[in-house]
Design an enzyme around this catalytic site. Sequence first.
Site, short mmCIF file in Angstrom:
data_model
loop_
_atom_site.label_atom_id
_atom_site.label_comp_id
_atom_site.label_asym_id
_atom_site.label_seq_id
_atom_site.Cartn_x
_atom_site.Cartn_y
_atom_site.Cartn_z
N GLY A 48 10.76 -2.86 -2.08
CA GLY A 48 11.78 -3.90 -1.47
C GLY A 48 12.85 -3.43 -1.05
O GLY A 48 13.33 -3.82 0.06
N ASP A 69 7.08 8.08 -3.59
CA ASP A 69 6.29 7.16 -4.02
C ASP A 69 5.02 7.52 -4.29
O ASP A 69 4.28 8.55 -3.74
CB ASP A 69 6.53 5.75 -2.80
CG ASP A 69 6.35 4.78 -3.59
OD1 ASP A 69 5.48 4.43 -4.22
OD2 ASP A 69 7.16 3.83 -3.20
N ASN A 77 2.82 -7.11 -1.44
CA ASN A 77 4.00 -6.28 -0.99
C ASN A 77 4.62 -6.76 0.39
O ASN A 77 6.02 -6.84 0.47
CB ASN A 77 3.75 -4.73 -0.59
CG ASN A 77 3.15 -4.25 -2.02
OD1 ASN A 77 2.53 -3.21 -1.85
ND2 ASN A 77 3.74 -4.46 -3.14
N LEU A 78 3.90 -7.43 1.07
CA LEU A 78 4.16 -7.75 2.49
C LEU A 78 5.35 -8.91 2.50
O LEU A 78 5.89 -8.95 3.72
CB LEU A 78 2.99 -8.14 3.37
CG LEU A 78 1.94 -7.06 3.31
CD1 LEU A 78 0.64 -7.52 4.02
CD2 LEU A 78 2.45 -5.72 3.96
N LYS A 93 1.76 4.04 0.65
CA LYS A 93 3.06 3.68 1.16
C LYS A 93 4.08 4.70 1.84
O LYS A 93 4.66 4.28 2.86
CB LYS A 93 4.02 3.00 -0.01
CG LYS A 93 3.42 1.86 -0.44
CD LYS A 93 4.41 1.06 -1.62
CE LYS A 93 3.94 -0.28 -1.93
NZ LYS A 93 4.94 -0.87 -3.14
N CYS A 195 9.51 -7.90 -11.43
CA CYS A 195 9.32 -9.05 -10.40
C CYS A 195 8.10 -9.70 -10.36
O CYS A 195 7.74 -10.69 -9.77
CB CYS A 195 9.68 -8.32 -8.97
SG CYS A 195 11.39 -7.74 -8.76
N CYS A 349 -2.31 -16.58 -19.61
CA CYS A 349 -1.34 -16.64 -18.59
C CYS A 349 -1.73 -15.99 -17.59
O CYS A 349 -2.84 -15.99 -16.80
CB CYS A 349 0.15 -15.74 -19.31
SG CYS A 349 -0.36 -14.12 -19.63
#
Length: 390
Positions: A48, A69, A77-78, A93, A195, A349
């Site tokens: 991000g 990376d 991710n987009l 990536k 996130c 969950c």
Amino acid sequence: MLNPNLDEIQLTKEDYERYSRHLILPEVGLEGQKRLKAASVLCIGTGGLGSPLLLYLAAAGIGRIGIVDFDVVDHSNLQRQVIHGTSWVGKPKIESAKNRILEINPACQVDLYETRISSENAKDIIKPYDIVVDGTDNFPTRYLVNDACVLLNKPNVYGSIFRFEGQATVFNYQDGPNYRDLYPEPPPPGMVPSCAEGGVLGVLPGIIGVIQATETIKIIMGQGTTLSGRLLLYNALEMKFRELKLRPNPVRPVIEKLIDYEQFCGIPQAKAEEAKRQMEMQEMTVKELKELLDSGADDFILVDVRNPNEYQIAKIPGAVLVPLPDIEKGEGVTKIKEMLNGHRLIAHCKMGGRSAKALGILKEHGIDGINVKGGITAWSREVDSSVPEY
């Protein structure tokens, strides 16, 4: 090379056209653009934060960009990692980022490091670059990057994001503070949700990443006032910025070498404790849960401990929503006790972590339960693909 020999740096005819809006700024001009062309910047992460800052560093004319990376592009991710496109899903990536950078600026030298940065390789990777930009999302790597920058005397342009809030600053620049002045000790593992668990507003990393790019460019040009000594806090919902002062801690430990940062942040201990809890806790797979549901058995209660908005996105048939925060506050414990009435408890969950935590709390109140391994994500992948994966 923050003080390059500018006589050796030449701009081409295309450079004059490409950077004309820079060149007419007195604060940039020919000298500033030459400094940008001579500079080298290492970006840790192409997620991000890395996405917007890489785009703008390349567009600004940074001569050499390194990218670290080891991940591949995922559909999830987009929503925020704007350097990547749909056609790159499933591919590295760093290759996606390089392709986009060269579309913006074919003259940029792009170095790729498809590896996890570690205590063993960090200094070798960072050493050739003038500035490091930290676009990572975990505490062990942030401490590692910070300490390597301190040892190598490299500015560290920092940013972080979560949900609707972000922060940015510059560490280890002109005798200013470093990351350990902001966080002398890491938080307990699991205290700060990722996130993936907590979510993030898609445009938020764009704001923080562009601030990181701005600070990087200012350092290279030697213009303006950087965020060194100031922590900039941004709240997207309130559309407010505020600042906190940061100062070097005179009694902070001297960084003499790179250490085991997983150990420093308590990750192995937390994993060991989690493994122990899992051994003590009953688990079932999503396929076993499906067989149980199909059997028509009515001697159990299936509890979903996710947040209400997640429950609206996707649900397992028959699951009753009791969010983890309610269980932590106690009212959820009372509700589950009333529902059970002699029935077995099964909890799930998104991926299994929060339900395990919920069952741990419930066990303290005398309620045993079974955790669904992999949660609703595993259900979507292994049982019912029509259930959205988020």
